[in-house]
Design a protein around this motif. Structure first.
Motif, PDB file in Angstrom:
ATOM      1  N   ALA A  20       0.806  -1.219   0.000  1.00  0.00           N
ATOM      2  CA  ALA A  20       0.000   0.000   0.000  1.00  0.00           C
ATOM      3  C   ALA A  20       0.844   1.276   0.000  1.00  0.00           C
ATOM      4  O   ALA A  20       0.596   2.214  -0.760  1.00  0.00           O
ATOM      5  N   ARG A  21       1.860   1.313   0.846  1.00  0.00           N
ATOM      6  CA  ARG A  21       2.653   2.539   0.958  1.00  0.00           C
ATOM      7  C   ARG A  21       3.472   2.811  -0.297  1.00  0.00           C
ATOM      8  O   ARG A  21       3.820   3.963  -0.576  1.00  0.00           O
ATOM      9  N   GLY A  22       3.806   1.780  -1.036  1.00  0.00           N
ATOM     10  CA  GLY A  22       4.619   1.971  -2.225  1.00  0.00           C
ATOM     11  C   GLY A  22       3.829   2.133  -3.507  1.00  0.00           C
ATOM     12  O   GLY A  22       4.414   2.340  -4.572  1.00  0.00           O
ATOM     13  N   LEU A  23       2.513   2.059  -3.421  1.00  0.00           N
ATOM     14  CA  LEU A  23       1.695   2.184  -4.619  1.00  0.00           C
ATOM     15  C   LEU A  23       1.584   3.637  -5.061  1.00  0.00           C
ATOM     16  O   LEU A  23       1.145   4.491  -4.296  1.00  0.00           O
TER      17      LEU A  23
ATOM     18  N   ARG B 192      -9.191  -1.020   3.054  1.00  0.00           N
ATOM     19  CA  ARG B 192      -9.383   0.331   2.534  1.00  0.00           C
ATOM     20  C   ARG B 192      -8.712   1.384   3.405  1.00  0.00           C
ATOM     21  O   ARG B 192      -8.190   2.376   2.904  1.00  0.00           O
ATOM     22  N   LYS B 193      -8.699   1.167   4.718  1.00  0.00           N
ATOM     23  CA  LYS B 193      -8.068   2.147   5.611  1.00  0.00           C
ATOM     24  C   LYS B 193      -6.565   2.203   5.377  1.00  0.00           C
ATOM     25  O   LYS B 193      -5.954   3.274   5.350  1.00  0.00           O
TER      26      LYS B 193
ATOM     27  N   ALA C 252     -15.919  -1.527  -1.907  1.00  0.00           N
ATOM     28  CA  ALA C 252     -15.498  -0.532  -2.891  1.00  0.00           C
ATOM     29  C   ALA C 252     -16.200   0.799  -2.638  1.00  0.00           C
ATOM     30  O   ALA C 252     -17.274   0.850  -2.034  1.00  0.00           O
ATOM     31  N   HIS C 253     -15.575   1.869  -3.110  1.00  0.00           N
ATOM     32  CA  HIS C 253     -16.192   3.187  -3.015  1.00  0.00           C
ATOM     33  C   HIS C 253     -17.287   3.356  -4.063  1.00  0.00           C
ATOM     34  O   HIS C 253     -18.210   4.160  -3.883  1.00  0.00           O
TER      35      HIS C 253
END
Length: 265
Positions: A11-14, A31-32, A79-80
């Motif tokens: 997540a942090r590297g996306l 999601r968080k 999903a949003h």
């Protein structure tokens, strides 16, 4: 689960502005942790598929209708926003999952799927120049209505049916001609060579082959599924039953329509 875990861990590297998930694949995204909007793309719903097209006598029905559908619903809820590929799919999402969605239709490449004169297409493919020819594109299974195709073929012994399936079609019907797998260019030629497409599928969220055939100016005889419920061009013949007699009647109308209607519009 492995796919979602991989995305969560990275997540942090996306370097991404949005994550697009397909069907049931997004159920375990965090999601968080991601803090990136998630769009889920729906292509018909497993719940709808199980209810409409899978016999209730086997494990496939319960696997699809209870397990796959539950995970698919979780993916949509995670999903949003949810995108449905047709109004029919939108209805399925609302009916089975209580999920609201936006409709964005699929597209076909009309530079590939384009009209070619029937005689020219048949010559390139080595097909009979004068015999009536239909085409079936799908899988050789109950969901796609292959059993209906075999019944139709038996009632129309003077017509050949090109059957494009993977794995290659195996049938006792002598006028069902196995072919494939095919590349897109050759598949497009097959559409143009045929007098009609026969598509007795019991469930489709969209139905790509309907659009592909129409883009080649080849009439379509299909079940009341997917986009067949949303469009009404000349040359689209929707059959409301799976009785072979009804299909044979519509096929006669479709053969008469070949070359007379600009379906590609």
């Amino acid at each position: 689960l492995a796919v979602c875990r991989h995305v969560n861990e990275q997540a942090r590297g996306l370097d991404a502005d949005v994550i697009i998930t397909h069907g049931m694949y997004g159920w375990a995204l965090d999601r968080k942790k991601l803090a990136i909007p998630v769009i889920n793309v729906s292509h018909g719903t497993f719940a709808g598929l199980a209810a409409a097209a899978i016999p209730k006598s086997g494990a496939e029905y319960y696997r699809t209708g209870l397990i796959y559908s539950r995970v698919e619903k979780m993916s949509a809820q995670n999903a949003h926003a949810v995108v449905s590929n047709s109004k029919f799919t939108q209805e399925m999402n609302k009916t089975h999952y209580g999920i609201d969605s936006v409709v964005i239709h699929n597209a076909v490449d009309t530079k590939v799927f384009r009209p070619v004169k029937k005689k020219t297409a048949r010559k390139k493919l080595g097909m009979n120049a004068t015999k009536p020819i239909g085409i079936f594109v799908g899988r050789q299974e109950h969901q796609k209505g292959f059993d209906v195709l075999e019944q139709i073929a038996r009632q129309m012994p003077g017509t050949d049916f090109i059957s494009v399936t993977f794995p290659r079609t195996q049938t006792n019907a002598g006028n069902i001609i196995p072919t494939g797998p095919l590349g897109r260019e050759e598949l497009a030629l097959c559409y143009s060579a045929a007098d009609f497409l026969v598509f007795p599928s019991r469930f489709e969220g969209f139905g790509f082959v309907i659009a592909e055939s129409l883009a080649c100016n080849t009439p379509v005889v299909c079940a009341d599924v997917g986009i067949a419920r949303e469009i009404s061009p000349e040359g689209l013949f929707v059959v409301k039953s799976f009785e072979p007699n009804d299909w044979v009647e519509k096929i006669g109308q479709a053969i008469d329509a070949k070359g007379k209607a600009a379906l590609r519009k």
